[in-house]
Enzyme design. Structure first.
Site, PDB file in Angstrom:
ATOM      1  N   HIS A   1      -8.024 -58.064 -20.858  1.00  0.00           N
ATOM      2  CA  HIS A   1      -7.120 -57.370 -21.795  1.00  0.00           C
ATOM      3  C   HIS A   1      -6.032 -58.317 -22.262  1.00  0.00           C
ATOM      4  O   HIS A   1      -5.774 -59.343 -21.638  1.00  0.00           O
ATOM      5  CB  HIS A   1      -6.494 -56.161 -21.091  1.00  0.00           C
ATOM      6  CG  HIS A   1      -5.860 -56.534 -19.785  1.00  0.00           C
ATOM      7  ND1 HIS A   1      -4.599 -57.079 -19.710  1.00  0.00           N
ATOM      8  CD2 HIS A   1      -6.347 -56.520 -18.518  1.00  0.00           C
ATOM      9  CE1 HIS A   1      -4.330 -57.359 -18.449  1.00  0.00           C
ATOM     10  NE2 HIS A   1      -5.378 -57.043 -17.701  1.00  0.00           N
TER      11      HIS A   1
ATOM     12  N   HIS B   1      -1.128 -55.772 -20.617  1.00  0.00           N
ATOM     13  CA  HIS B   1      -0.120 -56.020 -19.579  1.00  0.00           C
ATOM     14  C   HIS B   1      -0.357 -57.417 -19.026  1.00  0.00           C
ATOM     15  O   HIS B   1      -1.385 -58.030 -19.320  1.00  0.00           O
ATOM     16  CB  HIS B   1      -0.186 -54.975 -18.453  1.00  0.00           C
ATOM     17  CG  HIS B   1      -1.433 -55.030 -17.631  1.00  0.00           C
ATOM     18  ND1 HIS B   1      -2.618 -54.448 -18.024  1.00  0.00           N
ATOM     19  CD2 HIS B   1      -1.706 -55.629 -16.455  1.00  0.00           C
ATOM     20  CE1 HIS B   1      -3.548 -54.659 -17.108  1.00  0.00           C
ATOM     21  NE2 HIS B   1      -3.037 -55.391 -16.155  1.00  0.00           N
TER      22      HIS B   1
ATOM     23  N   HIS C   1      -9.643 -56.092 -10.507  1.00  0.00           N
ATOM     24  CA  HIS C   1      -8.741 -55.016 -10.956  1.00  0.00           C
ATOM     25  C   HIS C   1      -8.171 -54.215  -9.777  1.00  0.00           C
ATOM     26  O   HIS C   1      -8.923 -53.736  -8.925  1.00  0.00           O
ATOM     27  CB  HIS C   1      -9.460 -54.057 -11.898  1.00  0.00           C
ATOM     28  CG  HIS C   1      -8.631 -52.854 -12.223  1.00  0.00           C
ATOM     29  ND1 HIS C   1      -7.531 -52.922 -13.058  1.00  0.00           N
ATOM     30  CD2 HIS C   1      -8.705 -51.569 -11.794  1.00  0.00           C
ATOM     31  CE1 HIS C   1      -6.985 -51.723 -13.138  1.00  0.00           C
ATOM     32  NE2 HIS C   1      -7.674 -50.888 -12.375  1.00  0.00           N
TER      33      HIS C   1
ATOM     34  N   GLU D   1      -9.681 -53.091 -17.769  1.00  0.00           N
ATOM     35  CA  GLU D   1      -9.033 -52.566 -18.975  1.00  0.00           C
ATOM     36  C   GLU D   1      -9.743 -52.979 -20.261  1.00  0.00           C
ATOM     37  O   GLU D   1      -9.564 -52.358 -21.304  1.00  0.00           O
ATOM     38  CB  GLU D   1      -7.565 -53.001 -19.028  1.00  0.00           C
ATOM     39  CG  GLU D   1      -6.655 -52.296 -18.026  1.00  0.00           C
ATOM     40  CD  GLU D   1      -6.579 -52.998 -16.690  1.00  0.00           C
ATOM     41  OE1 GLU D   1      -7.368 -53.940 -16.457  1.00  0.00           O
ATOM     42  OE2 GLU D   1      -5.718 -52.605 -15.878  1.00  0.00           O
TER      43      GLU D   1
ATOM     44  N   ASP E   1     -12.276 -57.645 -14.826  1.00  0.00           N
ATOM     45  CA  ASP E   1     -11.198 -56.640 -14.837  1.00  0.00           C
ATOM     46  C   ASP E   1     -11.765 -55.363 -15.467  1.00  0.00           C
ATOM     47  O   ASP E   1     -12.941 -55.333 -15.873  1.00  0.00           O
ATOM     48  CB  ASP E   1     -10.012 -57.203 -15.647  1.00  0.00           C
ATOM     49  CG  ASP E   1      -8.680 -56.573 -15.256  1.00  0.00           C
ATOM     50  OD1 ASP E   1      -8.677 -55.563 -14.529  1.00  0.00           O
ATOM     51  OD2 ASP E   1      -7.637 -57.092 -15.690  1.00  0.00           O
TER      52      ASP E   1
ATOM     53  N   GLU F   1      -3.067 -62.818 -18.728  1.00  0.00           N
ATOM     54  CA  GLU F   1      -3.956 -63.093 -17.588  1.00  0.00           C
ATOM     55  C   GLU F   1      -5.054 -64.088 -17.969  1.00  0.00           C
ATOM     56  O   GLU F   1      -5.496 -64.877 -17.137  1.00  0.00           O
ATOM     57  CB  GLU F   1      -4.533 -61.773 -17.067  1.00  0.00           C
ATOM     58  CG  GLU F   1      -3.443 -60.908 -16.434  1.00  0.00           C
ATOM     59  CD  GLU F   1      -3.911 -59.521 -16.035  1.00  0.00           C
ATOM     60  OE1 GLU F   1      -5.121 -59.293 -15.890  1.00  0.00           O
ATOM     61  OE2 GLU F   1      -3.040 -58.637 -15.874  1.00  0.00           O
TER      62      GLU F   1
HETATM   63 ZN   LIG Z   1      -6.857 -54.617 -14.428  1.00  0.00          ZN
END
Ligand SMILES: [Zn+2]
Length: 271
Positions: A105, A116, A61, A10, A8, A135
């Protein structure tokens, strides 16, 4: 040894804002995807040094076309593009020995950088069998469904703590320390990459201690949306169950089917 890497953006060092760094029309998106490619290359390099014979990277992402393939460490192959049935875990099979998460993240609600859970616009909280998950947890369960342990999570200090709370055996590589949700103290890229490469070698060298994480069946995902309109839209999914005005659940006999229900509810929520 076969190693699967989900990457990802972030949680990459230097990335702290959504508007300018994590979306393709952002001013610094080009720099962010270059930094992302650098960190995933560090994990690939560590995996190769630890003896991996096959390494598959899944770009995880947004549009899932962020990693610069022309700069990818040639020891790995890349799954790029979207949509993908298994989303951030596309490509995982029972043939892999370990899974690694790079650039991850913290879950929604935590003071982690750009925290998130799947959709910042619609998702407030997710639980699997009443365990709060972000996640990291959701995707660890997919790896677990295939009998694969997650051995390393790379990102900020907050996602590291989240990963450790759920997966006590897991190794972490901290490349930045959250100050607020959109600010952090960051390691410069060479240092972040060294940290990830070393952690990858450490994690894969102690594979014997890794544990597969898989919630018991039947598996129930519970999802709290940000508003009742989103929950109402998501409730159109057959076999979803209304808990309250903003909260739905979906139960299935196996983790993967339950995950598909979660994805479908989030997809419907915005329409
Ligand atoms: Zn992401």
């Amino acid at each position: 040894m076969k190693v699967f890497i989900s990457c990802d953006i972030e949680g990459i060092s230097g990335v702290v804002t959504a508007a300018s760094q994590t979306s393709p029309d952002g001013r610094d998106y080009g720099r962010a995807r270059d930094l992302m490619t650098g960190e995933v290359n560090a994990a690939i390099s560590g995996a190769a040094k630890a003896g991996a014979t096959e390494i598959v990277v899944n770009d995880s992402h947004g549009s899932m076309t962020n990693i610069l393939i022309e700069k990818l460490n040639p020891a790995a192959s890349l799954i790029t593009g979207s949509p993908k049935p298994l989303s951030m875990m596309q490509g995982i099979t029972g043939e892999f020995d370990a899974a690694i998460f790079v650039g991850y993240h913290a879950k929604m609600g935590e003071v982690g950088v750009l925290s998130h859970t799947i959709s910042g616009a619609s998702v407030a909280n997710v639980w699997v069998n009443d365990i709060p998950v972000g996640e990291t947890g959701i995707n660890a369960g997919i790896a677990g469904h295939f009998g694969v342990p997650v051995v390393l999570v790379c990102g900020d200090d907050v996602v590291g703590k989240e990963a450790k709370a759920l997966l006590p055996h897991v190794h972490t590589a901290t490349v930045k320390w959250a100050v607020t949700r959109t600010s952090a103290r960051c390691l410069p890229p060479p240092k972040a990459r060294d940290t990830i490469e070393e952690a990858t070698i450490r994690a894969l060298s102690s594979l014997g201690e890794a544990k597969v994480w898989l919630p018991e069946s039947p598996v129930t995902f519970k999802i709290e949306f940000k508003d009742a309109g989103q929950a109402g839209n998501a409730a159109r999914l057959p076999y979803s169950k209304v808990i309250d005005g903003r909260t739905l659940s979906f139960t299935a006999d196996d983790y993967l089917t339950a995950f598909m229900g979660l994805r479908a509810m989030i997809g419907l929520a915005g329409r």
